[in-house]
Scaffold this motif. Sequence first.
Motif, short mmCIF file in Angstrom:
data_model
loop_
_atom_site.label_atom_id
_atom_site.label_comp_id
_atom_site.label_asym_id
_atom_site.label_seq_id
_atom_site.Cartn_x
_atom_site.Cartn_y
_atom_site.Cartn_z
N ARG A 175 0.26 -8.94 -9.48
CA ARG A 175 1.55 -9.35 -8.91
C ARG A 175 2.49 -8.17 -8.68
NH1 ARG A 175 1.25 -13.34 -12.93
NH2 ARG A 175 2.83 -12.25 -14.15
N HIS A 176 2.53 -7.25 -9.63
CA HIS A 176 3.57 -6.22 -9.60
C HIS A 176 3.04 -4.79 -9.51
CE1 HIS A 176 6.47 -9.34 -10.49
NE2 HIS A 176 5.78 -9.69 -11.55
N GLY A 177 1.74 -4.59 -9.65
CA GLY A 177 1.19 -3.25 -9.51
C GLY A 177 0.80 -2.61 -10.83
N ALA A 180 3.65 -1.39 -13.38
CA ALA A 180 4.26 -2.45 -14.17
C ALA A 180 3.37 -2.82 -15.36
CB ALA A 180 4.52 -3.68 -13.31
N ALA A 181 2.06 -2.94 -15.10
CA ALA A 181 1.12 -3.27 -16.16
C ALA A 181 1.10 -2.17 -17.22
CB ALA A 181 -0.27 -3.49 -15.58
N LEU A 182 1.10 -0.92 -16.77
CA LEU A 182 1.12 0.20 -17.70
C LEU A 182 2.43 0.20 -18.48
CD1 LEU A 182 -0.04 2.84 -18.82
CD2 LEU A 182 0.92 4.03 -16.83
N ALA A 214 11.25 -8.61 -10.17
CA ALA A 214 11.05 -7.86 -8.92
C ALA A 214 10.69 -6.42 -9.25
CB ALA A 214 12.31 -7.92 -8.06
N LEU A 215 9.42 -6.08 -9.06
CA LEU A 215 8.94 -4.73 -9.30
C LEU A 215 8.05 -4.28 -8.16
CD1 LEU A 215 7.95 -4.94 -13.08
CD2 LEU A 215 9.93 -3.77 -12.15
N SER A 216 7.93 -2.99 -8.01
CA SER A 216 7.06 -2.44 -6.97
C SER A 216 6.42 -1.16 -7.48
CB SER A 216 7.85 -2.15 -5.69
OG SER A 216 7.06 -1.41 -4.77
N ASP A 217 5.18 -0.92 -7.07
CA ASP A 217 4.51 0.32 -7.46
C ASP A 217 5.14 1.54 -6.80
OD1 ASP A 217 2.72 -0.11 -9.42
OD2 ASP A 217 0.93 0.28 -8.24
N ASP A 218 6.04 1.29 -5.83
CA ASP A 218 6.75 2.40 -5.20
C ASP A 218 7.92 2.87 -6.05
OD1 ASP A 218 5.07 2.30 -3.00
OD2 ASP A 218 6.32 0.84 -1.96
N ASP A 219 8.30 2.05 -7.04
CA ASP A 219 9.43 2.41 -7.90
C ASP A 219 9.04 3.54 -8.84
OD1 ASP A 219 10.98 0.45 -6.78
OD2 ASP A 219 10.46 -1.06 -8.27
N ILE A 224 10.93 1.27 -13.61
CA ILE A 224 10.12 0.12 -13.98
C ILE A 224 10.24 -0.16 -15.48
CG2 ILE A 224 7.74 -0.70 -14.22
CD1 ILE A 224 7.10 0.58 -11.57
N ALA A 225 10.13 0.90 -16.28
CA ALA A 225 10.23 0.74 -17.73
C ALA A 225 11.60 0.17 -18.12
CB ALA A 225 10.00 2.07 -18.43
#
Length: 303
Positions: A175-177, A180-182, A214-219, A224-225
């Motif tokens: 969902r968020h990249g 986010a999971a890390l 709302a998260l993105s791997d571009d952040d 994100i943290a």
Amino acid sequence: MSGEYEIDGWDDEDATEAAVKTLVNTSKRATEERRSAADQDMAERIKKAVEAARPGLDKIPDPVEPSGDGDLTPEEEERLAACVEGVELLSTAYWVAGKSLDTIAVGRLFRRLPHKLEPTRCYTTIEEWAGVEHGIKQSRCSKLRAGWELGEVLNASGYTAPEGQVRELVPLKNRHGLKAALGVYQLVVEAVGADKVTAERIRETVRLLPGDLALSDDDDPQVIAHVLHDAIEAAEPAEPKPSAALSTELKRDVDRRAVALADRLDRGRIDRQEVLGHLLAAFADESDNRVFDAVFERMKKAS
């Protein structure tokens, strides 16, 4: 006689040139021999390093009975260390297999491999190839393929994450990249310590995240943290509702004891509600603490 000797074919200039060539050739040979010896030494060292890093059953000690009940002997400590390394290889092996399966699947590298059971045709899907050739079920194949990328990122970040922990983060990653999971994994590590991370703790943390996150791997990873931390801080953990329902086993035991009680009282039948009423009355009796103390001890053991 002039007192000087003349030797045919010998000239000072020629002699000097010959001597220089000899010295140069000797130096070259010496350099080449040293280089060859160094190359052989390096090759031997590389070979030994590769052998030391190579996993294998032959490196795991055979099972033997303990030397005693006390502290481990040096030999047992060494045996334990080798076995722990073998167990820890499992977390990496999952993702090596998953990445391999995904690479084969995406590139359709199985397309020209003859089917083991039907040699006249080739495999048509990765699931078919993995199932027939390696006994990997379709659901297992999908899970390995879905988790390898996150497993690789966690491993590169210095975490040894078992398959069960990674699996809890795969839906979040989808969902968020990856970041986010890390980030969630790192939050759990910071909260409880790396040695106390479990799949259950990760699952509980993911449940605290709002559905509209709302998260993105571009952040930026720090952004994100921060977002994840604030989202969890703001979440209201749901209090589990106490259940008054009795388990089937407890109902059966209560009914059995009620029958025994009825026999001693020479009565036909005593239902649970009547037993419960007497228990509550005995529990509330401040002049006789036996039931109260018994309940206290049972609750203390259960906590």
